[in-house]
Design a protein around this motif. Structure first.
Motif, mmCIF file in Angstrom:
data_model
loop_
_atom_site.group_PDB
_atom_site.id
_atom_site.type_symbol
_atom_site.label_atom_id
_atom_site.label_comp_id
_atom_site.label_asym_id
_atom_site.label_seq_id
_atom_site.Cartn_x
_atom_site.Cartn_y
_atom_site.Cartn_z
ATOM 1 N N ARG A 87 14.716 -1.688 -1.552
ATOM 2 C CA ARG A 87 13.450 -1.800 -2.283
ATOM 3 C C ARG A 87 13.330 -0.601 -3.215
ATOM 4 N N PRO A 88 13.008 -0.820 -4.495
ATOM 5 C CA PRO A 88 12.876 0.313 -5.415
ATOM 6 C C PRO A 88 11.656 1.162 -5.086
ATOM 7 N N ALA A 89 11.713 2.416 -5.453
ATOM 8 C CA ALA A 89 10.571 3.297 -5.248
ATOM 9 C C ALA A 89 9.375 2.769 -6.034
ATOM 10 N N PRO A 90 8.187 2.867 -5.488
ATOM 11 C CA PRO A 90 7.019 2.291 -6.165
ATOM 12 C C PRO A 90 6.609 3.098 -7.388
ATOM 13 N N ARG A 91 6.013 2.405 -8.349
ATOM 14 C CA ARG A 91 5.378 3.088 -9.480
ATOM 15 C C ARG A 91 3.858 2.892 -9.433
ATOM 16 N N GLY A 92 3.361 2.370 -8.311
ATOM 17 C CA GLY A 92 1.936 2.175 -8.114
ATOM 18 C C GLY A 92 1.627 1.910 -6.658
ATOM 19 N N GLY A 93 0.434 1.403 -6.402
ATOM 20 C CA GLY A 93 0.022 1.118 -5.034
ATOM 21 C C GLY A 93 -1.414 0.626 -5.016
ATOM 22 N N HIS A 94 -2.039 0.680 -3.835
ATOM 23 C CA HIS A 94 -3.444 0.319 -3.675
ATOM 24 C C HIS A 94 -4.281 1.595 -3.614
ATOM 25 N N VAL A 95 -5.581 1.435 -3.852
ATOM 26 C CA VAL A 95 -6.488 2.579 -3.853
ATOM 27 C C VAL A 95 -7.035 2.798 -2.448
ATOM 28 N N TYR A 96 -7.018 4.055 -1.990
ATOM 29 C CA TYR A 96 -7.508 4.435 -0.661
ATOM 30 C C TYR A 96 -8.459 5.612 -0.775
ATOM 31 N N LEU A 97 -9.274 5.781 0.262
ATOM 32 C CA LEU A 97 -10.153 6.932 0.380
ATOM 33 C C LEU A 97 -9.881 7.658 1.687
ATOM 34 N N LEU A 98 -9.815 8.971 1.612
ATOM 35 C CA LEU A 98 -9.697 9.822 2.791
ATOM 36 C C LEU A 98 -11.010 10.567 2.975
ATOM 37 N N ASN A 99 -11.644 10.382 4.132
ATOM 38 C CA ASN A 99 -12.846 11.134 4.477
ATOM 39 C C ASN A 99 -12.401 12.525 4.930
ATOM 40 N N ILE A 100 -12.784 13.545 4.183
ATOM 41 C CA ILE A 100 -12.292 14.900 4.435
ATOM 42 C C ILE A 100 -12.725 15.408 5.810
ATOM 43 N N SER A 101 -13.931 15.086 6.240
ATOM 44 C CA SER A 101 -14.441 15.634 7.499
ATOM 45 C C SER A 101 -13.898 14.913 8.724
ATOM 46 N N THR A 102 -13.595 13.617 8.604
ATOM 47 C CA THR A 102 -13.157 12.844 9.771
ATOM 48 C C THR A 102 -11.678 12.483 9.752
ATOM 49 N N GLY A 103 -11.044 12.516 8.588
ATOM 50 C CA GLY A 103 -9.652 12.101 8.482
ATOM 51 C C GLY A 103 -9.464 10.603 8.397
ATOM 52 N N GLU A 104 -10.560 9.827 8.355
ATOM 53 C CA GLU A 104 -10.456 8.371 8.275
ATOM 54 C C GLU A 104 -9.986 7.944 6.886
ATOM 55 N N VAL A 105 -9.129 6.942 6.857
ATOM 56 C CA VAL A 105 -8.602 6.403 5.608
ATOM 57 C C VAL A 105 -9.060 4.960 5.462
ATOM 58 N N THR A 106 -9.573 4.620 4.280
ATOM 59 C CA THR A 106 -10.091 3.289 4.008
ATOM 60 C C THR A 106 -9.431 2.720 2.765
ATOM 61 N N GLN A 107 -8.916 1.511 2.869
ATOM 62 C CA GLN A 107 -8.357 0.848 1.693
ATOM 63 C C GLN A 107 -9.492 0.258 0.874
ATOM 64 N N ILE A 108 -9.483 0.521 -0.430
ATOM 65 C CA ILE A 108 -10.537 0.044 -1.320
ATOM 66 C C ILE A 108 -10.087 -1.161 -2.129
ATOM 67 N N SER A 109 -8.910 -1.101 -2.731
ATOM 68 C CA SER A 109 -8.490 -2.180 -3.634
ATOM 69 C C SER A 109 -7.479 -3.100 -2.965
ATOM 70 N N GLN A 110 -7.568 -4.367 -3.299
ATOM 71 C CA GLN A 110 -6.510 -5.313 -2.975
ATOM 72 C C GLN A 110 -5.561 -5.462 -4.159
ATOM 73 N N GLU A 111 -5.981 -4.988 -5.320
ATOM 74 C CA GLU A 111 -5.158 -5.053 -6.533
ATOM 75 C C GLU A 111 -4.170 -3.895 -6.548
ATOM 76 N N TRP A 112 -3.006 -4.159 -7.114
ATOM 77 C CA TRP A 112 -1.958 -3.145 -7.264
ATOM 78 C C TRP A 112 -2.219 -2.389 -8.563
ATOM 79 N N VAL A 113 -2.333 -1.072 -8.488
ATOM 80 C CA VAL A 113 -2.639 -0.265 -9.668
ATOM 81 C C VAL A 113 -1.444 0.604 -10.022
ATOM 82 N N THR A 114 -1.234 0.811 -11.298
ATOM 83 C CA THR A 114 -0.108 1.610 -11.772
ATOM 84 C C THR A 114 -0.556 2.775 -12.647
#
Length: 509
Positions: A286-313
């Protein structure tokens, strides 16, 4: 657990490997949640932000003697953290606190020529550039730091203006790298924090970004097999790897309130690139990605949340503490469309801008009002027009009176959403100061000179900064500041020679 052991092995054996972050817990992620965002109107109030996590990091215990899998390929050499090496004083004599108490602009003057002869006469470059700060309220621009011209615009200033990072390119590995300059200490101090000659990590440009208060810097760096995001304090200490997933995690961006770190990741497709990890993409061709999905990291808790279902470059950006905007599709890579979105991180609702009638396939150079309800973009397909639209799909106005080249528009909204400043980019600016209202009626349309490129409203909405060309002088670019209504523009760089680059607004926060 296996990833932790592998990273320890790689860091001790690979040439130039990253020093391990100080006291960083190791995390074991769960698989990201993949609920499909709905497309409903965004709320207009601002409740307390409490995200529903799609992935939770759980600190693990100390590593045990688990056998390490044999890599199918050799880990790449990576950047190396150092501890404020090559430190020196900047020797500042100006009152920086007073200068940054109100809005100011930062700009670079490169290859400043001697003040002799005719301005139009070419003279040898000096290979030196100087970073300047200039108060919006007036006064002479203040020289902050002189550096080698190879740094170019690779200067990354915190919103507060009292700290910045810059890249010093040098063949000597003990000299070249990413430096931090702290203007709040004595007469200013600078030191090397990362030994590297490039910010391109595995083919992806990843400039460092500062938290709103200037306390933390985040940067994405290649590790043995993937890309992780690290944070560090402004003195280079307390380095932490905050995305130890094994995937490509890149393009970090701080929320305006500093509570979240947005980033892009391919983890939903490739949970790991580390040999032997579960569901690894290593060895799959598999080639190295040139994009991905958008995520958020909560700085205080370390929780990660996926925001986008669309692939962004391309990097997403923040509109407000609860809204982000991003694009999907790139015509440069043969995509048939480029679509734009606004997302609410509280409700996780994502809305795509799609016009009810005559929707444009390619929406370029979009500029969103901070409410997330209005957007100006360049329609680039069979036509070349500027379009103002509402997020509900209503086209408000369309004009071909301003004919910019494709990818040649730069627009910015005033903080209150009442005015749009419209200009060009990269010195290709055929028009003077152009201001329009929220219905794309022209409030001001002045002929050059000067022309207007890269217009930006100050955070308090009182001023407008832009670059402009004076062909009647020497054809070079200068930095201007005007009132928010375009009146009273003044040239900040008229007494400087050489090339000028506007970096943006700082201070006054």
């Amino acid at each position: 657990m296996r990833k932790t052991l592998l990273l320890i092995l790689l860091w001790t054996s690979a040439c130039g490997a990253l020093n391990p972050p100080t006291q960083t817990p190791t995390y074991t992620p769960t698989i990201p949640h993949t609920d499909t965002p709905t497309h409903t109107p965004l709320p207009t109030d601002t409740p307390t932000i409490t995200l529903t996590p799609s992935q939770t990091f759980t600190p693990t215990t100390a590593p045990t003697n688990t056998p390490v899998p044999t890599p199918s390929n050799t880990p790449a050499a990576t950047a190396r953290f150092v501890s404020y090496d090559n430190s020196s004083s900047l020797g500042l004599t100006a009152d920086i606190d007073s200068l940054l108490s109100g809005p100011a602009v930062a700009f670079i003057n490169s290859n400043n020529r001697q003040g002799t002869g005719v301005a139009r006469t070419p003279q040898p470059g000096t290979n030196i550039q100087t970073l300047y700060y200039a108060s919006a309220s007036g006064g002479t621009p203040v020289p902050i730091m002189e550096m080698d011209a190879s740094t170019g615009d690779q200067i990354f200033i915190a919103p507060t203006g009292d700290v910045f990072a810059y890249l010093r390119i040098d063949n000597n590995p003990s000299v070249g790298g990413l430096y931090i300059a702290d203007l709040s200490i004595g007469q200013g101090i600078t030191g090397l924090v990362l030994a590297t000659n490039t910010l391109v990590q595995r083919g992806l440009l990843n400039p460092p970004v500062w938290s709103p208060d200037g306390r933390l810097m985040a940067i994405a760096l290649a590790t043995g097999y993937d890309i992780d995001i690290f944070t560090m304090e402004r003195d280079g200490r307390n380095r932490q790897n905050v995305t130890q997933q094994g995937s490509y995690d890149f393009w970090p961006s701080w929320s305006p309130d500093g509570r979240f770190l947005m980033f892009v990741s391919d983890r939903a497709v490739c949970p790991s690139w580390i040999p032997g990890e579960p569901d690894t993409c290593d060895g799959t061709n598999r080639p190295a990605p040139r994009g991905g999905h958008v995520y958020l990291l909560n700085i205080s808790t370390g929780e990660v949340t996926q925001i986008s279902q669309e692939w962004v470059t391309e990097p997403p950006r923040w509109l407000s503490p609860r809204q982000i905007v991003y694009a999907s599709g790139d015509p440069l890579f043969g995509d048939p469309e480029r679509n734009i979105y606004v997302a609410d991180i509280v409700t996780r609702e994502v809305r795509e801008l799609s016009l009810d009638v005559n929707d444009d396939a390619f929406k370029l150079a979009e500029a969103w009002a901070r409410s997330g309800q209005l957007v100006l973009y360049q329609a680039a397909g069979t036509t070349n027009e500027l379009v103002l639209a509402h997020i509900d799909g209503t086209e408000i106005a369309r004009t071909s009176d301003l004919n910019f080249t494709r990818y040649g528009v730069w627009a910015d909204w005033s903080p209150d959403g009442s005015t749009i400043a419209i200009g060009g980019v990269n010195g290709q600016c055929p028009y003077g100061i152009v201001l329009a209202d929220e219905e794309l009626n022209f409030l001001l349309r002045r002929n050059p000179p000067p022309s207007m490129c890269e217009p930006r409203f100050s955070p308090n909405g009182q001023y407008l900064a832009f670059t402009g060309v004076r062909p009647d002088v020497d054809g070079r670019v200068d930095v201007y500041i005007a009132q928010s209504n375009g009146a009273g523009s003044r040239n900040l760089t008229t007494n400087l020679r050489g090339q000028i680059d506007l970096l943006g607004w700082i201070g006054g926060r």
